[in-house]
Enzyme design. Structure first.
Site, PDB file in Angstrom:
ATOM      1  N   ARG A  39       5.876  -6.729  -5.885  1.00 34.35           N
ATOM      2  CA  ARG A  39       4.979  -6.979  -4.762  1.00 34.35           C
ATOM      3  C   ARG A  39       3.872  -7.921  -5.233  1.00 34.35           C
ATOM      4  NH1 ARG A  39       0.263  -3.952  -2.928  1.00 34.35           N
ATOM      5  NH2 ARG A  39       0.062  -3.972  -0.657  1.00 34.35           N
ATOM      6  N   SER A 108       8.825  -0.406   6.172  1.00 35.43           N
ATOM      7  CA  SER A 108       7.662   0.478   6.188  1.00 35.43           C
ATOM      8  C   SER A 108       7.522   1.114   7.566  1.00 35.43           C
ATOM      9  CB  SER A 108       6.383  -0.305   5.878  1.00 35.43           C
ATOM     10  OG  SER A 108       6.426  -0.819   4.573  1.00 35.43           O
ATOM     11  N   LYS A 137      -4.217   0.148  -0.247  1.00 37.21           N
ATOM     12  CA  LYS A 137      -4.039  -0.237   1.163  1.00 37.21           C
ATOM     13  C   LYS A 137      -5.349   0.045   1.885  1.00 37.21           C
ATOM     14  CE  LYS A 137       0.162  -1.293   2.961  1.00 37.21           C
ATOM     15  NZ  LYS A 137       0.382  -2.543   3.698  1.00 37.21           N
TER      16      LYS A 137
END
Length: 203
Positions: A39, A108, A137
């Protein structure tokens, strides 16, 4: 191919602390990470390609699936095992056309509606969350919690990993829902001993 989703590592360069990506991925796999997602949010395409290729060298060696976050082009370029897409990324049906039926596509899902839609559209697995508040997040209003996870997982029939604020002190509670695995970043990468941190998250 049966995928072991039990300990799903997501990479994040903010936690590398001078260590190479190859080193931390290898240590995490040796500690029990069963699938790895690369990521990268703020680097060039060329750099992402280089980093992904480095990770693939290790995951290939240990025969662990490699997933690329968001970037279908990078996944294609390095022949990764699949991609993971968020709700704002390319639609799953288009991604499937591009990648073909043999690649893994994860989605997701933050609620039951998103989970059922992803399943209906042919997702191979779900990343359900955020379960708890998490530092990686920043845009989460209210985590879904253990009960939210239990409800969603109870109504789908594809594999799913839980994500968001999961660590060595709460992962057993998360796994008690029956979910196929836990997805972590800092619980492994923020530790000095990567291998031991991964081992501590295995039942």
């Amino acid at each position: 191919m049966a995928i072991d989703y039990s300990l799903y590592l997501i990479t994040d360069r903010n936690f590398l602390k001078g260590r190479s990506l190859k080193t931390v991925v290898e240590e995490a796999i040796l500690g029990g990470s069963s699938i790895v997602q690369v990521r990268e949010k703020n680097i060039s395409t060329r750099e992402f390609y280089r980093v992904a290729l480095e990770a693939k060298e290790i995951t290939n060696y240990y025969k662990v699936p490699l997933i690329i976050n968001d970037r279908i082009d990078i996944a294609q370029a390095i022949d990764a095992d699949g991609v993971h897409l968020g709700q704002d990324d390319m639609h799953l049906s288009i991604a499937r056309k591009i990648l073909g039926k043999n690649k893994i596509i994860g989605i997701s899902a933050g609620n039951l509606e998103e989970a059922l839609e992803a399943q209906q559209n042919g997702a191979d697995y779900l990343g359900i969350g955020a379960i708890f508040f998490t530092g990686t997040k920043k845009d989460i209003d209210v985590p879904i919690g253990i009960e939210g996870l239990r409800e969603i997982y109870g109504k789908i029939n594809i594999p799913a990993v839980a994500i968001g604020g999961i660590n060595e002190s709460n992962f057993r509670e998360v796994l008690s829902t029956g979910v196929d695995g836990i997805s972590v970043i800092s619980a492994i990468l923020d530790k000095k001993d990567i291998k031991a941190a991964a081992k501590a998250l295995k039942l």
